[in-house]
Design an enzyme around this catalytic site. Structure first.
Site, PDB file in Angstrom:
ATOM      1  N   SER A 269      -0.868  -0.100 -15.917  1.00 17.27           N
ATOM      2  CA  SER A 269      -1.830  -0.341 -14.859  1.00 17.27           C
ATOM      3  C   SER A 269      -3.243  -0.100 -15.340  1.00 17.27           C
ATOM      4  O   SER A 269      -3.480   0.634 -16.285  1.00 17.27           O
ATOM      5  CB  SER A 269      -1.535   0.576 -13.670  1.00 17.27           C
ATOM      6  OG  SER A 269      -1.810   1.908 -14.061  1.00 17.27           O
ATOM      7  N   LYS A 270      -4.141  -0.756 -14.639  1.00 19.07           N
ATOM      8  CA  LYS A 270      -5.563  -0.681 -14.932  1.00 19.07           C
ATOM      9  C   LYS A 270      -6.074   0.758 -14.864  1.00 19.07           C
ATOM     10  O   LYS A 270      -6.992   1.123 -15.583  1.00 19.07           O
ATOM     11  CB  LYS A 270      -6.285  -1.488 -13.853  1.00 19.07           C
ATOM     12  CG  LYS A 270      -7.186  -2.564 -14.381  1.00 19.07           C
ATOM     13  CD  LYS A 270      -7.939  -3.145 -13.213  1.00 19.07           C
ATOM     14  CE  LYS A 270      -8.440  -4.534 -13.569  1.00 19.07           C
ATOM     15  NZ  LYS A 270      -8.638  -5.391 -12.442  1.00 19.07           N
ATOM     16  N   ARG A 271      -5.483   1.513 -13.948  1.00 16.50           N
ATOM     17  CA  ARG A 271      -5.978   2.864 -13.737  1.00 16.50           C
ATOM     18  C   ARG A 271      -5.857   3.715 -14.995  1.00 16.50           C
ATOM     19  O   ARG A 271      -6.593   4.652 -15.193  1.00 16.50           O
ATOM     20  CB  ARG A 271      -5.231   3.544 -12.584  1.00 16.50           C
ATOM     21  CG  ARG A 271      -5.913   3.377 -11.242  1.00 16.50           C
ATOM     22  CD  ARG A 271      -5.110   3.985 -10.147  1.00 16.50           C
ATOM     23  NE  ARG A 271      -3.805   3.327 -10.012  1.00 16.50           N
ATOM     24  CZ  ARG A 271      -2.639   3.927 -10.187  1.00 16.50           C
ATOM     25  NH1 ARG A 271      -2.586   5.199 -10.458  1.00 16.50           N
ATOM     26  NH2 ARG A 271      -1.514   3.254 -10.058  1.00 16.50           N
TER      27      ARG A 271
ATOM     28  N   GLY B 287      -5.966   2.551 -18.199  1.00 20.52           N
ATOM     29  CA  GLY B 287      -6.574   1.986 -19.404  1.00 20.52           C
ATOM     30  C   GLY B 287      -6.843   0.504 -19.226  1.00 20.52           C
ATOM     31  O   GLY B 287      -6.569  -0.054 -18.171  1.00 20.52           O
TER      32      GLY B 287
END
Ligand code: GLU
Length: 483
Positions: free
Chosen positions: A258-260, A262
């Site tokens: 997930s974006k959170r 990295g």
């Protein structure tokens, strides 16, 4: 693959242009290209842009340029064309509508007049009853007369597939093996939306058929949709392609990438100075392995080695540290002039004067071993720019203050002032002479000099540093340590 005709291998990468290319998408694209090359087949690029609500300006161009940067080439696609075009789904709407009409005519699909509000209310009710929300199929029961009445009234409708009410279907996934799905868990999927655009499912199956795709290689998140797709192949009387669903990409903590936690966009890595060769090599090993402990693979090598048999089911952890390691390997293998070209912008941004090409090249060469990303160079440029050197740490401070170091410094200043040729090699010869003159040697000789020049205990070749600093700056740094 045993018994597989290699002539007709056709695969496709079918991204939706949502604004950026996800690293998982890059892996899917890569595996498709590798599979095609390995078997002498064709790789098709198809843009799945039928969800107009998710349309993002410039997304297609961005996708194409990112794939090109990564070095992935397709045989057919929106840019190169081909016999199965157009390769952009929004240009194929008539085809999907015709196929939806066919299913309606054959009684394999039905018109659904339920409004978005009605559907939302039904969904809420089911959730309140702790049920998985599915369409309650009320329009499936409409009589001909009711349908005509609603159509005459001009009510908007979607087209839904008529999933059998009982039974099951089976298919074989090349990665996951045999899969059985019971019809009662499949929703009457919308195939055509009220705006006349197809949903992903209809367009995807119609195109895979008409583009004669032999193997569908895609991420595991599409596995649940595959039963619907198999059913559509059956409805149309088409032979389905073979499926291979690639394992999930995971964060370090094994949650879904997930974006959170990295960067997930290929562009982010590109901007940070990752080399395409490093990213490709890294991504290739997220789910596939060569069967031994080799790690370094060029695209050309991967095209020879890749096989779906060696793609595993287990989720693959996206370890950025490993990616950095790959990047360092590839950076260090570059010819000096390429490295200068890549590091130049970062050096200039850090205020380093790169107008002297020979000097810039020497600086870059001396720092090559310290780079995993080109931006890392900025941390070391201080070695070569003027300014006082601050030696920290008691041990280091004592070392330069001690008598042997002071002797070395004194002799250094004397000899340096007279050295004819201020070059790395002659500076090193001069240091040898200092050893002779003072009797100080080894770590006692080199460490104080290194500390005086760089404040660091480790770093590039000392002669090279002194050369790049220049005679005056070198002497002034050594002098600064004299007590
Ligand atoms: N358009 C889908 C996506 O964005 C394609 C999935 C598939 O390959 O079938 O991933």
């Amino acid at each position: 693959m045993a018994g597989m005709s290699t002539e007709n291998i056709r695969v496709r990468f079918a991204p939706s242009p949502t604004g950026f290319l996800h690293v998982g998408g890059l892996r899917t694209a890569l595996y498709n290209v590798l599979f095609a090359r390995k078997h002498g087949g064709s790789a098709v690029l198809r843009i799945e842009d039928t969800d107009r609500s998710r349309y993002v300006e410039g997304a297609v161009e961005n996708l194409l340029s990112t794939l090109e940067w990564a070095g992935l080439r397709f045989d057919e696609g929106p840019e190169q064309g081909g016999a199965s075009g157009p390769y952009v789904q929004s240009e194929r709407s008539d085809l999907y509508r015709a196929h939806a009409e066919q299913l309606l005519a054959e009684g394999k699909a039905y018109r659904c007049f339920c409004s978005p509000d009605e559907l939302a209310a039904s969904r809420e009710r089911q959730l309140a009853e702790k049920k998985d929300p599915t369409y309650d199929r009320r329009c499936r029961m409409l009589s001909e007369a009711e349908i005509s009445e609603k159509r005459d009234a001009g009510l908007p409708f979607t087209v839904r597939m008529k999933v059998p009410l009982a039974g099951q279907l089976q298919f074989r996934d090349l990665v996951r093996g045999d899969i059985t799905v019971h019809y009662d868990v499949i929703d009457d999927q919308v195939l055509l939306k009220s705006d006349g655009y197809p949903t992903y499912h209809l367009a995807n199956v119609v195109d895979d058929h008409h583009m004669q795709i032999s193997h569908v290689i895609r991420g595991e998140e599409w596995l649940p949709s595959t039963a619907k797709h198999m059913l559509l192949y059956e409805f149309f009387g088409w032979a389905p392609p073979q499926f291979a669903h690639l394992p999930l990409l995971l964060n370090q903590d094994r949650s879904k990438l997930s974006k959170r936690q990295g960067d997930v966009a290929v562009e982010d890595y590109r901007e940070k100075g990752y080399l395409p060769e490093a990213l490709i090599n890294f991504v290739a090993l997220l789910g596939w392995n060569p069967g031994d402990d080799r790690e370094m693979f060029t695209l050309a090598e991967l095209e020879k080695e890749f096989s779906l048999e060696r793609v595993g089911k287990a989720g693959a952890v996206f370890d950025v540290e490993k990616l950095k390691w790959f990047n360092g390997q590839y950076l260090r293998a570059l010819p000096a002039e390429d490295l200068v070209e890549i590091c130049g912008p970062w050096m200039r941004e850090a205020g380093f004067d790169t107008t002297d090409p020979a000097r810039t090249r020497s600086v870059v060469s001396s720092l090559t071993n310290y780079l995993t990303l080109p931006s890392d160079i900025t941390e070391h440029l201080g070695l070569f720019t003027g300014g006082p050197v601050h030696i920290t740490g008691e041990e280091a401070q004592n070392l330069v203050a001690d008598a042997p170091a002071q002797q070395v410094f004194t002799r250094f200043v004397e000899l340096a002032a007279e050295l004819e040729d201020w070059r790395g090699e002659s500076i090193k010869a001069m240091i040898k002479a200092i050893q002779k003159d003072t009797g100080v040697k080894g770590k006692q000789l080199f460490m104080p000099l290194r500390l005086a020049l760089t404040a660091e205990e480790h770093g590039p070749d000392l002669g090279m540093i002194a050369e790049l600093l220049g005679r005056d700056e070198t002497i002034s740094r050594i002098r600064a340590q004299l007590r």
